[in-house]
Design a protein around this motif. Structure first.
Motif, PDB file in Angstrom:
ATOM      1  N   LEU A 104       0.825  -1.213   0.000  1.00 18.80           N
ATOM      2  CA  LEU A 104       0.000   0.000   0.000  1.00 18.80           C
ATOM      3  C   LEU A 104       0.858   1.262   0.000  1.00 18.80           C
ATOM      4  N   GLN A 105       0.491   2.221  -0.853  1.00 18.30           N
ATOM      5  CA  GLN A 105       1.108   3.537  -0.872  1.00 18.30           C
ATOM      6  C   GLN A 105       0.002   4.587  -0.902  1.00 18.30           C
ATOM      7  N   ILE A 106       0.074   5.532   0.015  1.00 14.93           N
ATOM      8  CA  ILE A 106      -0.885   6.637   0.045  1.00 14.93           C
ATOM      9  C   ILE A 106      -0.100   7.928  -0.113  1.00 14.93           C
ATOM     10  N   LYS A 107      -0.321   8.619  -1.217  1.00 14.84           N
ATOM     11  CA  LYS A 107       0.373   9.877  -1.491  1.00 14.84           C
ATOM     12  C   LYS A 107      -0.577  11.036  -1.210  1.00 14.84           C
ATOM     13  N   LEU A 108      -0.124  11.960  -0.361  1.00 23.68           N
ATOM     14  CA  LEU A 108      -0.918  13.130  -0.001  1.00 23.68           C
ATOM     15  C   LEU A 108      -0.209  14.368  -0.527  1.00 23.68           C
ATOM     16  N   GLN A 109      -0.935  15.159  -1.292  1.00 24.90           N
ATOM     17  CA  GLN A 109      -0.332  16.350  -1.896  1.00 24.90           C
ATOM     18  C   GLN A 109      -1.368  17.462  -1.919  1.00 24.90           C
ATOM     19  N   GLY A 110      -1.048  18.584  -1.254  1.00 29.36           N
ATOM     20  CA  GLY A 110      -2.041  19.640  -1.155  1.00 29.36           C
ATOM     21  C   GLY A 110      -3.247  19.142  -0.399  1.00 29.36           C
ATOM     22  N   SER A 111      -4.400  19.102  -1.067  1.00 28.98           N
ATOM     23  CA  SER A 111      -5.619  18.567  -0.457  1.00 28.98           C
ATOM     24  C   SER A 111      -6.094  17.291  -1.157  1.00 28.98           C
ATOM     25  N   SER A 112      -5.222  16.707  -1.986  1.00 26.14           N
ATOM     26  CA  SER A 112      -5.619  15.532  -2.767  1.00 26.14           C
ATOM     27  C   SER A 112      -4.868  14.285  -2.314  1.00 26.14           C
ATOM     28  N   PHE A 113      -5.377  13.130  -2.726  1.00 27.02           N
ATOM     29  CA  PHE A 113      -4.748  11.859  -2.382  1.00 27.02           C
ATOM     30  C   PHE A 113      -4.674  10.948  -3.604  1.00 27.02           C
ATOM     31  N   GLU A 114      -3.687  10.061  -3.572  1.00 29.82           N
ATOM     32  CA  GLU A 114      -3.598   8.937  -4.493  1.00 29.82           C
ATOM     33  C   GLU A 114      -3.332   7.696  -3.640  1.00 29.82           C
ATOM     34  N   SER A 116      -2.535   3.425  -3.992  1.00 33.77           N
ATOM     35  CA  SER A 116      -2.327   2.223  -4.798  1.00 33.77           C
ATOM     36  C   SER A 116      -1.963   1.069  -3.877  1.00 33.77           C
ATOM     37  N   GLY A 117      -2.218  -0.148  -4.335  1.00 33.51           N
ATOM     38  CA  GLY A 117      -1.891  -1.315  -3.531  1.00 33.51           C
ATOM     39  C   GLY A 117      -2.445  -2.582  -4.147  1.00 33.51           C
ATOM     40  N   ARG A 118      -2.544  -3.594  -3.318  1.00 33.13           N
ATOM     41  CA  ARG A 118      -3.035  -4.895  -3.763  1.00 33.13           C
ATOM     42  C   ARG A 118      -3.986  -5.451  -2.709  1.00 33.13           C
ATOM     43  N   ILE A 119      -5.101  -6.023  -3.138  1.00 33.20           N
ATOM     44  CA  ILE A 119      -5.988  -6.721  -2.213  1.00 33.20           C
ATOM     45  C   ILE A 119      -5.302  -8.008  -1.778  1.00 33.20           C
ATOM     46  N   ASP A 120      -5.154  -8.197  -0.466  1.00 30.62           N
ATOM     47  CA  ASP A 120      -4.431  -9.348   0.089  1.00 30.62           C
ATOM     48  C   ASP A 120      -5.434 -10.376   0.608  1.00 30.62           C
ATOM     49  N   LYS A 121      -5.718 -11.378  -0.216  1.00 31.42           N
ATOM     50  CA  LYS A 121      -6.746 -12.358   0.145  1.00 31.42           C
ATOM     51  C   LYS A 121      -6.393 -13.144   1.403  1.00 31.42           C
ATOM     52  N   SER A 122      -5.108 -13.356   1.664  1.00 33.42           N
ATOM     53  CA  SER A 122      -4.708 -14.165   2.810  1.00 33.42           C
ATOM     54  C   SER A 122      -5.110 -13.526   4.136  1.00 33.42           C
ATOM     55  N   ARG A 123      -5.337 -12.206   4.147  1.00 32.13           N
ATOM     56  CA  ARG A 123      -5.682 -11.507   5.378  1.00 32.13           C
ATOM     57  C   ARG A 123      -7.189 -11.336   5.562  1.00 32.13           C
ATOM     58  N   ILE A 124      -7.972 -11.682   4.544  1.00 34.40           N
ATOM     59  CA  ILE A 124      -9.412 -11.442   4.606  1.00 34.40           C
ATOM     60  C   ILE A 124     -10.119 -12.282   5.674  1.00 34.40           C
ATOM     61  N   PRO A 125      -9.847 -13.604   5.816  1.00 34.31           N
ATOM     62  CA  PRO A 125     -10.587 -14.388   6.825  1.00 34.31           C
ATOM     63  C   PRO A 125     -10.479 -13.826   8.235  1.00 34.31           C
ATOM     64  N   GLN A 126      -9.271 -13.531   8.689  1.00 36.42           N
ATOM     65  CA  GLN A 126      -9.107 -13.002  10.042  1.00 36.42           C
ATOM     66  C   GLN A 126      -9.728 -11.614  10.158  1.00 36.42           C
ATOM     67  N   PHE A 127      -9.649 -10.839   9.093  1.00 40.27           N
ATOM     68  CA  PHE A 127     -10.230  -9.490   9.083  1.00 40.27           C
ATOM     69  C   PHE A 127     -11.740  -9.552   9.312  1.00 40.27           C
ATOM     70  N   VAL A 128     -12.436 -10.419   8.570  1.00 36.87           N
ATOM     71  CA  VAL A 128     -13.894 -10.443   8.684  1.00 36.87           C
ATOM     72  C   VAL A 128     -14.342 -10.982  10.037  1.00 36.87           C
ATOM     73  N   ARG A 129     -13.583 -11.914  10.605  1.00 42.89           N
ATOM     74  CA  ARG A 129     -13.962 -12.434  11.928  1.00 42.89           C
ATOM     75  C   ARG A 129     -13.648 -11.433  13.037  1.00 42.89           C
ATOM     76  N   THR A 130     -12.543 -10.717  12.891  1.00 45.65           N
ATOM     77  CA  THR A 130     -12.177  -9.726  13.906  1.00 45.65           C
ATOM     78  C   THR A 130     -13.257  -8.669  14.056  1.00 45.65           C
ATOM     79  N   TRP A 131     -13.800  -8.215  12.944  1.00 45.19           N
ATOM     80  CA  TRP A 131     -14.781  -7.143  13.015  1.00 45.19           C
ATOM     81  C   TRP A 131     -16.215  -7.652  12.974  1.00 45.19           C
ATOM     82  N   GLY A 132     -16.398  -8.972  13.182  1.00 46.99           N
ATOM     83  CA  GLY A 132     -17.728  -9.508  13.423  1.00 46.99           C
ATOM     84  C   GLY A 132     -18.635  -9.566  12.219  1.00 46.99           C
TER      85      GLY A 132
END
Length: 230
Positions: A104-114, A116-132
């Motif tokens: 993941l990269q988050i670029k902040l410039q002035g009042s704007s953002f960009e 980019s990154g990748r969806i990480d499927k390996s982290r999705i199961p624990q993510f959905v259970r953690t937040w119920g």
């Protein structure tokens, strides 16, 4: 079905179009490697463990292992009042820690953002259970994920905006899955749904004001004292 609804949300701004573009840009490894869409756009933002540590220190947070039912553990996490500024490196490191994404990269410039990154499927199961969102097993969750998303696609969004009083207000100028353009209004709709879902799932977290100022992120509100490791 609750799980299917969540999967539609967690793929950020892209899952709505995935079925229509399987086999196209960014979704066929051989083709995407040739055109470069198998790699996130390089925004020139490099973050490290030190940046994550600084972000957590400013937010008054620690990262802990989950114990027992992660949903019970973190839904009861208390909020910490904060009024801070995060650099783009600190914000990138923090956001990567709490969402199922990588590179993941988050670029902040002035009042704007960009972003980019990748969806990480390996982290999705624990993510959905953690937040119920669901208590399904890893296999059940990944079976649904893989049905719609056979690879882990890259993404890119750009725009302006922020949040006030738990209300997200953004304007997107561009959105991509791999290198394929995504309609910005549809992207905005799914981002807002994703954000609303997390606001409801994390009662210790609230936003009074979050905006980009001089290339940094202003965050004023309440941050949970503990973040899950997943």
């Amino acid at each position: 079905m609750k799980l299917l609804k969540f999967v539609g949300v967690v793929f950020l701004i892209f899952i709505i179009l995935v079925v229509l573009i399987l086999g196209y840009l960014g979704l066929v490894p051989g083709v995407s490697a040739i055109i470069g869409s198998n790699k996130p756009r390089d925004l020139g933002v490099r973050h490290s463990q030190a940046d994550l540590n600084k972000a957590q220190s400013k937010l008054g947070q620690v990262i802990v292992e989950t114990k027992g039912d992660p949903n019970k553990q973190f839904r009861s996490a208390q909020g910490n009042p904060v009024d801070i500024m995060l650099t783009q490196e600190e914000y990138s490191a923090h956001a990567q820690q709490i969402h199922p994404v990588s590179d993941l990269q988050i670029k902040l410039q002035g009042s704007s953002f960009e972003i980019s990154g990748r969806i990480d499927k390996s982290r999705i199961p624990q993510f959905v259970r953690t937040w119920g969102i669901t208590n399904a097993s890893d296999t059940e969750i990944l079976n649904v994920v893989n049905k719609y998303l056979p690879v882990s696609p890259t993404f890119y969004i750009a725009g302006t905006g922020g949040a006030k009083n738990n209300d997200l207000n953004i304007n997107l100028s561009k959105a991509e899955l791999g290198r394929l353009p995504v309609p910005v209004e549809k992207a905005k709709e799914v981002i807002e749904l994703y954000t609303e879902t997390l606001f409801k799932a994390v009662p210790g977290f609230s936003v009074e004001d979050s905006s980009i100022q001089n290339g940094q992120l202003l965050f004023k509100g309440s941050a949970v004292k503990e973040l899950p490791k997943y």
